[in-house]
Write an enzyme that holds these catalytic residues in place. Sequence first.
Site, short mmCIF file in Angstrom:
data_model
loop_
_atom_site.label_atom_id
_atom_site.label_comp_id
_atom_site.label_asym_id
_atom_site.label_seq_id
_atom_site.Cartn_x
_atom_site.Cartn_y
_atom_site.Cartn_z
N SER A 289 0.81 -1.21 0.00
CA SER A 289 0.00 0.00 0.00
C SER A 289 0.85 1.27 0.00
CB SER A 289 -0.95 -0.05 1.20
OG SER A 289 -1.91 0.97 1.15
N ASP A 300 10.11 5.59 -9.89
CA ASP A 300 9.70 6.20 -11.16
C ASP A 300 10.39 7.54 -11.41
OD1 ASP A 300 8.07 4.06 -11.58
OD2 ASP A 300 6.17 5.17 -11.44
N LYS A 314 -0.41 -4.17 -3.51
CA LYS A 314 -1.73 -3.65 -3.17
C LYS A 314 -1.88 -2.26 -3.80
CE LYS A 314 -4.91 -2.54 0.62
NZ LYS A 314 -5.10 -1.11 0.38
#
Length: 545
Positions: A289, A300, A314
């Site tokens: 999460s 990223d 998740k």
Amino acid sequence: MYTFLKKRYVLPAVGAGLLFVGASFREDFFEVAKQIEIFTELFKAVNENYVDETNPGQLMDHAIKNMLSDLDPYTVYFNEADVVKFKINNTGEYTGIGALLTRKDGVLIVKEPYKNYPADKAGLKAGDEIIQIGDVNLIDFKEDAGQLLKGSKNTKIDLKYKRQGKVMTTQLVLDEVELKAVPFFSKIDEKTGYIVLAQFNKRASLETKEALEQLKRDGAERIVLDLRGNPGGLLAEAVNICNLFVQKGEVIVTTKSKLEKHNNTYKTMRDPIDPEIPLVILVDGKSASASEIVAGALQDLDRAVIVGSRSFGKGLVQRPIDLTYGTQLKITISRYYTPSGRCIQALDYAHRDKDGKAIRTEAAKYNAFKTRKGRTVFDGGGIMPDVELSETKTSPISDALVRNDGIFNYVTEYYYKHPGNDKTIPSISDADFTEFKSFLKRTNFAFDTDTELALKKTLEAAKKEKVDAAITTEYQSLLTALQRSEDAQITQNQKEIKDLIRDEAIKRYQYKEGLYQFYTKNNSEIKKAVSILNAPAEYNKILKI
């Protein structure tokens, strides 16, 4: 009553309460209304005509919870009693005893007392079995026993507990317990700081910020952020933690839903603490999460090197919705996406196998995305580390030993056989490992692997059909073969299991803080992180800097 295709509709009464439809639908209002009408009639017919007296509240509770079980495990209905008992307090503070407890066979077992909190001050230790709270004998108490340990600050509660077969007594004095989001931070070496982020409560970013600033004052020039085992929490705190390391205005996560109001883009809002400090983030299969938002976003943005094993996967966002009569629904409202556009959700709850289990996205179906500097990353199965370490993955046999308390129970016995102090670092010898295997056999430890459970179910079915006598020999042969296989797997994974035993034992002598301190000098994932940070060329190559 809620807005519904720009009109208002009031649905029929059910029992003593009113039943409302509360959502926006595109084309299926008639179908929803039809099904509610059918259910209303059915519910009334059952309660009016069933041969025995029914409990309408209980019937409805079961109906709702069974309906939601077909969605995902994060969409949960809380009735009035559930809300009182389980409503989460994200402040990180609550009046309590300061210990992790689990209930088994009518007793509360202390799994981990937190240092200097009420349970610890009362002398409770991991492995203690609480058998009586006040005047209540837990063997006969079928409700949530944890409720008996709640009260206002300074409330005194008498306890009776069993330790190594001996019944003992103590008294708890309740206090405000602050669960730290950052339970530990320190310098690993002269230039490297280490921060453990254990949860994303409302203090997560503040505590991480304070740890980072203190480490920088102490001379840290690079950071290892440990998210292993962190199950997540508040999305906003994940964004704020990223903001410590990236400039203001960066997109960290986007949420997408079928409802426009749940579509949001979350950006960093403040100036960072240090946008240049070299950073390694540790993750494992229990990092989920909000942990994955932090790891995925900084991956990223090419801001951190991710080390460890693939994270949990998740990619779903939940929100609590208050309902009538003090009830509540925690519902999945959207999926979240990292800056490159990845949704890392691993399980597809809309599609299930023949056993009703959600289907895991296959690696062959992962989609490729690009980081800011053009590195290839993938969706569909958690965050894949830039540097994957096989030792961070635990074997199925080790998972079973941890899940079913084989290691925990052995270490409880080991601790009392090997007296120590808060400096003790246990060394698990080959003789200890042999004793551990004997302990499992002596206590008839049940691994409860899928194979073992399936075999037990087969025997249960055979007994019901009264054919068990005919298959006893074959069953025993299969069981013996399975036990041999489990024993062989334990031996095969000896080093891994020894490490798990050692780690659990360190917590008994030195609490969790002692284990973190031990990790800074001995953990292989941390060592790898430090080696990457000590080699700027390798670090820069990974991030394409």
